[in-house]
Design a protein around this motif. Sequence first.
Motif, PDB file in Angstrom:
ATOM      1  N   ARG A   9       8.795  53.172   9.313  1.00 23.82           N
ATOM      2  CA  ARG A   9       8.723  52.146   8.667  1.00 23.82           C
ATOM      3  C   ARG A   9       7.857  52.593   7.256  1.00 23.82           C
ATOM      4  NH1 ARG A   9      10.977  51.025  13.307  1.00 23.82           N
ATOM      5  NH2 ARG A   9      12.169  49.524  13.445  1.00 23.82           N
ATOM      6  N   HIS A  10       8.200  52.584   6.437  1.00 23.95           N
ATOM      7  CA  HIS A  10       6.888  52.446   4.760  1.00 23.95           C
ATOM      8  C   HIS A  10       7.656  51.784   4.236  1.00 23.95           C
ATOM      9  CE1 HIS A  10       7.368  56.652   5.902  1.00 23.95           C
ATOM     10  NE2 HIS A  10       9.028  56.831   5.854  1.00 23.95           N
ATOM     11  N   PRO A  11       6.210  50.686   3.500  1.00 23.62           N
ATOM     12  CA  PRO A  11       6.480  49.611   2.588  1.00 23.62           C
ATOM     13  C   PRO A  11       7.880  49.948   1.861  1.00 23.62           C
ATOM     14  CG  PRO A  11       4.174  50.861   2.552  1.00 23.62           C
ATOM     15  CD  PRO A  11       5.309  52.365   3.011  1.00 23.62           C
ATOM     16  N   ARG A  12       8.876  50.370   1.118  1.00 25.23           N
ATOM     17  CA  ARG A  12      10.028  50.176   0.769  1.00 25.23           C
ATOM     18  C   ARG A  12      10.954  50.666   1.198  1.00 25.23           C
ATOM     19  NH1 ARG A  12       7.989  53.224  -5.451  1.00 25.23           N
ATOM     20  NH2 ARG A  12       5.499  51.283  -5.809  1.00 25.23           N
ATOM     21  N   GLY A  13      10.541  50.532   2.004  1.00 28.51           N
ATOM     22  CA  GLY A  13      11.895  50.779   3.104  1.00 28.51           C
ATOM     23  C   GLY A  13      11.723  51.309   4.426  1.00 28.51           C
ATOM     24  N   MET A  14      12.988  52.294   5.122  1.00 32.57           N
ATOM     25  CA  MET A  14      12.580  52.533   6.588  1.00 32.57           C
ATOM     26  C   MET A  14      13.654  54.296   6.797  1.00 32.57           C
ATOM     27  SD  MET A  14      13.695  49.650   8.324  1.00 32.57           S
ATOM     28  CE  MET A  14      13.896  50.088  10.122  1.00 32.57           C
ATOM     29  N   THR A  15      12.832  54.990   7.031  1.00 29.73           N
ATOM     30  CA  THR A  15      13.729  56.382   6.772  1.00 29.73           C
ATOM     31  C   THR A  15      13.901  56.193   8.831  1.00 29.73           C
ATOM     32  OG1 THR A  15      11.637  57.708   7.123  1.00 29.73           O
ATOM     33  CG2 THR A  15      12.736  57.250   5.015  1.00 29.73           C
ATOM     34  N   LEU A  16      14.662  57.539   8.449  1.00 32.58           N
ATOM     35  CA  LEU A  16      15.384  57.818  10.274  1.00 32.58           C
ATOM     36  C   LEU A  16      14.450  59.259  10.848  1.00 32.58           C
ATOM     37  CD1 LEU A  16      19.504  58.212   9.665  1.00 32.58           C
ATOM     38  CD2 LEU A  16      18.199  56.487  11.302  1.00 32.58           C
ATOM     39  N   THR A  17      13.864  58.956  12.138  1.00 30.21           N
ATOM     40  CA  THR A  17      13.013  59.637  12.698  1.00 30.21           C
ATOM     41  C   THR A  17      14.269  60.725  13.172  1.00 30.21           C
ATOM     42  OG1 THR A  17      13.979  58.058  15.244  1.00 30.21           O
ATOM     43  CG2 THR A  17      11.796  57.843  13.554  1.00 30.21           C
ATOM     44  N   GLU A  18      14.250  61.600  13.817  1.00 28.08           N
ATOM     45  CA  GLU A  18      14.583  62.878  14.547  1.00 28.08           C
ATOM     46  C   GLU A  18      15.749  62.179  15.482  1.00 28.08           C
ATOM     47  OE1 GLU A  18      14.608  66.951  17.090  1.00 28.08           O
ATOM     48  OE2 GLU A  18      12.735  66.358  16.033  1.00 28.08           O
ATOM     49  N   ALA A  19      15.190  61.462  16.101  1.00 27.60           N
ATOM     50  CA  ALA A  19      15.704  60.932  17.130  1.00 27.60           C
ATOM     51  C   ALA A  19      17.338  59.856  16.646  1.00 27.60           C
ATOM     52  CB  ALA A  19      15.300  60.461  18.232  1.00 27.60           C
ATOM     53  N   GLY A  20      16.542  59.234  15.461  1.00 30.42           N
ATOM     54  CA  GLY A  20      17.550  58.674  14.728  1.00 30.42           C
ATOM     55  C   GLY A  20      18.408  58.906  13.733  1.00 30.42           C
ATOM     56  N   SER A  21      18.215  60.519  13.888  1.00 27.98           N
ATOM     57  CA  SER A  21      19.484  61.495  13.516  1.00 27.98           C
ATOM     58  C   SER A  21      20.596  61.153  14.222  1.00 27.98           C
ATOM     59  CB  SER A  21      18.590  62.531  12.348  1.00 27.98           C
ATOM     60  OG  SER A  21      17.532  62.046  11.439  1.00 27.98           O
TER      61      SER A  21
END
Length: 303
Positions: free
Chosen positions: A52-64
């Motif tokens: 989680r980031h202030p401007r959005g969300m990025t995938l973790t390795e597990a998420g990818s």
Amino acid sequence: MQLLPVNLAYFLEVARTGSVTEAAHALNVAPSAISRQVAKLESGIGVPLFARHPRGMTLTEAGSRLLAHARRTETESTTLVEELRTGRGAEARSVAVACSEGFARRLVPRAIADFRREHPDVAFRVDVVARQEATRRVVEGLADVAVTYTMGPQHDVRVECAVVVPVAAIVPLGHELADRDRIGLADLCGYPLALASPGTSQRELFDIGAQLEGITVRPALVCDSLAPQYEFVRAGGGLALVGDLGDIEQSAATEGVTYVPVDHPVFRQREAQVQTATGRRPSWSATQFTELLVTSLRRDRSP
């Protein structure tokens, strides 16, 4: 019609948009519903899927890794619904192929032509992409089969066929090397060269071989497309390299070039592979065409 579980569908949309708010807007649901389902999914799996980031969300390795699975599932679900609606079942009449350029010149289109002589109602889509992209498309369900070059083991796809592909120099007609049975890297590097970009499998191996031989090379032309390299050779600009799939001599005269094998063990590290997805049910057409590709690749590489 959506067959994916709700939490997986919501996860997929957040991964696509990078934002709970954007995903909620696209799905026409409340952002809290998105957040709740993603949190339940993470809790059930036991690892975070997003950073989680202030401007959005990025995938973790597990998420990818889950994203690749979700895309495969989504594609298979869409295909199944279409088959059920049309009654085509296992006889689905379209095949998507991803391949790198060397295979798009002859092997893949010839296999398509051969296949359609027996099955004229089957339509094809061929996407010519980089080698890693071809594999990615199969993994994510965007292609039924890939034909591509690889170096090293492959873990995310089923390798239906793998053969070592030697390399040949593309030489102008009448060139002083044209009558040689084979040449070494030192012979090759004595002339201006057209090479692919660093990072492509052939260029990586060429650079390793040149380093082992203590040869410094400054290419006259760097280009990832084969057509400009062929024209460069025909115009007398120098030499180029191509994977020898066993069929290049068939078109040598019409292409206005000669092919001379390049003898260096470094090039034995590269394979041509036919790849399909693991854990996904292919259509009858895709299965039959994959078998034809395997036969074609093995035949072209047989002595």
